[in-house]
Design a protein around this motif. Structure first.
Motif, PDB file in Angstrom:
ATOM      1  N   ALA A  95       0.820  -1.220   0.000  1.00 24.41           N
ATOM      2  CA  ALA A  95       0.000   0.000   0.000  1.00 24.41           C
ATOM      3  C   ALA A  95       0.846   1.257   0.000  1.00 24.41           C
ATOM      4  CB  ALA A  95      -0.931   0.010   1.207  1.00 24.41           C
ATOM      5  N   GLY A  96       2.083   1.164   0.498  1.00 27.65           N
ATOM      6  CA  GLY A  96       2.945   2.339   0.552  1.00 27.65           C
ATOM      7  C   GLY A  96       3.328   2.758   1.959  1.00 27.65           C
ATOM      8  N   LYS A  97       3.014   1.920   2.959  1.00 27.80           N
ATOM      9  CA  LYS A  97       3.302   2.277   4.354  1.00 27.80           C
ATOM     10  C   LYS A  97       4.804   2.462   4.590  1.00 27.80           C
ATOM     11  CE  LYS A  97       1.559  -1.467   6.178  1.00 27.80           C
ATOM     12  NZ  LYS A  97       1.345  -2.210   4.918  1.00 27.80           N
ATOM     13  N   SER A  98       5.581   1.472   4.174  1.00 26.41           N
ATOM     14  CA  SER A  98       7.030   1.543   4.395  1.00 26.41           C
ATOM     15  C   SER A  98       7.666   2.646   3.556  1.00 26.41           C
ATOM     16  CB  SER A  98       7.686   0.192   4.082  1.00 26.41           C
ATOM     17  OG  SER A  98       7.255  -0.788   5.005  1.00 26.41           O
ATOM     18  N   THR A  99       7.137   2.880   2.372  1.00 21.14           N
ATOM     19  CA  THR A  99       7.631   3.978   1.539  1.00 21.14           C
ATOM     20  C   THR A  99       7.430   5.302   2.261  1.00 21.14           C
ATOM     21  OG1 THR A  99       7.160   2.770  -0.507  1.00 21.14           O
ATOM     22  CG2 THR A  99       7.365   5.163  -0.673  1.00 21.14           C
ATOM     23  N   ALA A 100       6.258   5.490   2.862  1.00 21.62           N
ATOM     24  CA  ALA A 100       5.973   6.722   3.606  1.00 21.62           C
ATOM     25  C   ALA A 100       6.931   6.874   4.782  1.00 21.62           C
ATOM     26  CB  ALA A 100       4.525   6.716   4.089  1.00 21.62           C
ATOM     27  N   LEU A 101       7.173   5.779   5.503  1.00 21.76           N
ATOM     28  CA  LEU A 101       8.057   5.833   6.659  1.00 21.76           C
ATOM     29  C   LEU A 101       9.485   6.188   6.245  1.00 21.76           C
ATOM     30  CD1 LEU A 101       7.736   4.482   9.869  1.00 21.76           C
ATOM     31  CD2 LEU A 101       9.689   3.336   8.884  1.00 21.76           C
TER      32      LEU A 101
END
Length: 364
Positions: free
Chosen positions: A50-56
């Motif tokens: 979903a993009g969670k780690s990318t955001a972090l």
């Protein structure tokens, strides 16, 4: 240095996060607006990819933005349009990684002291501060122990102490409980919640576990395919999910249709009776525990009644979850005794009923 000199309450309560995180890749784009007030714990929740780690990683400065901006405490840390980007080591950010990433050759004390030393503090001062953090997290007696001899829960707390020792204005937690066994996870979750409640800066938690998010966060931001699909308090998200992913996450059957008074008509013409009086696009949700199954068509006052077929049976806590297909695909929770009495197996044809009073309708 005494423990009291390190109290989180001594930190200036002026932190605020204001970000528009845009990261473009060949097959994926993250475009997420994210704000947080001082003392707020925000959980990023979403399916894999979903993009969670990318955001972090973007918040930590480990991944450059291709658009948007990132501001912390009123200080602009990154703005691609202005060719401005503070490197990761210059950001007031602490990170607790999923696998902790402790230095294996250093003791717990020196792992925690590493950050303050990098900030230029004298060795004695950094070690004294590190010892105070270990004491605060109940690890003083393990100060001389290297990571390889620590339990998972102890290593997680050392990682948290190391992140807090740099006095971050933004604390990032990447699946901090994922590597723990069930018993340790329960204990550490409660302890982590206590420390986050005392943290006066901003904390952002990335997790796929709804219980971690519900217990630890003040606000949830649910992302799918790089975009926010819903945000709100844990109770708001749990009561009014707006996508199938969120509904499954919080354990609800969810349907979307058009309301006309107490009835909601789904796209295939199926009508759900509710107790709310709405007009226009609407969601209807109900828990699997609200579903009653029968082998024969029953005489019941329930206004919602459909034929169905059992497609799967799985243990779900102390219940058995039955997956049903038919006019209204749904999940139903039953006791093991009920499954035996009804002689349910995959392929069994049943009738499913839900009382209107056990549904919840709300505007889409």
């Amino acid at each position: 240095m005494s423990t009291s000199t390190l109290a989180v309450s001594d930190f200036p309560a002026v932190s605020a996060l204001d970000a528009r995180l845009r990261v473009e890749r060949p097959a994926f784009t993250l475009d997420l607006a994210l704000t947080a007030e001082p003392g707020e714990v925000v959980a990023l929740l979403g399916p894999n990819g979903a993009g969670k780690s990318t955001a972090l990683r973007a918040l930590a400065g480990l991944l450059p933005l291709t658009g948007g901006h990132l501001s912390l405490d009123g200080r602009l840390l990154e703005a691609p349009a202005r060719r401005l980007r503070a490197p990761a080591e210059e950001r007031p950010v602490g990170v607790v990684f999923q696998d902790y990433l402790l230095f294996p050759h250093l003791s717990a004390l020196d792992n925690v002291a590493f950050g303050p030393r990098c900030q230029g503090r004298p060795r004695r001062e950094a070690r004294a501060e590190a010892h105070a953090w270990l004491e605060r997290l109940g690890l003083a007696e393990h100060a001389s122990v290297r990571p390889g001899r620590l339990s998972g829960g102890q290593a997680q707390r050392v990682a948290l102490a190391r992140a807090l020792a740099v006095r971050p204005r933004l604390l990032l937690l990447d699946e901090p409980l994922a590597a723990l066994d069930a018993r340790t996870r329960l204990d550490v979750r409660a302890e982590l919640r206590r420390h986050l409640a005392e943290f006066e800066a901003v904390a952002v938690l990335v997790t796929h576990d709804p219980l971690d998010a519900m217990v630890l966060a003040d606000r949830l931001v649910v992302i799918e395919e790089g975009r926010e699909v819903q945000s709100g308090s844990p109770s708001e998200i749990a009561r009014r999910p707006r996508t199938d992913y969120i509904a499954r996450l919080v354990g609800l059957n969810l349907y979307q249709g058009v309301a006309d008074g107490p009835h909601v008509t789904l796209p295939d013409g199926t009508v759900l009776a509710t107790t709310e009086d709405l007009t226009g696009p609407a969601f209807v949700a109900f828990p699997p525990s609200a579903v009653t199954l029968y082998r024969e068509r029953p005489r019941t006052s329930a206004r919602n009644l459909w034929p169905a077929e059992v497609t799967g049976l799985d243990l779900h806590g102390d219940q058995v979850r039955a997956d049903l297909t038919g006019p209204l695909p749904m999940a139903a929770d039953l006791t093991a005794a009920a499954v035996a009495d009804l002689r349910l197996t995959p392929g069994t044809e049943v009738w499913a009923s839900v009382k209107a009073t056990q549904t919840h309708a709300y505007p889409a």
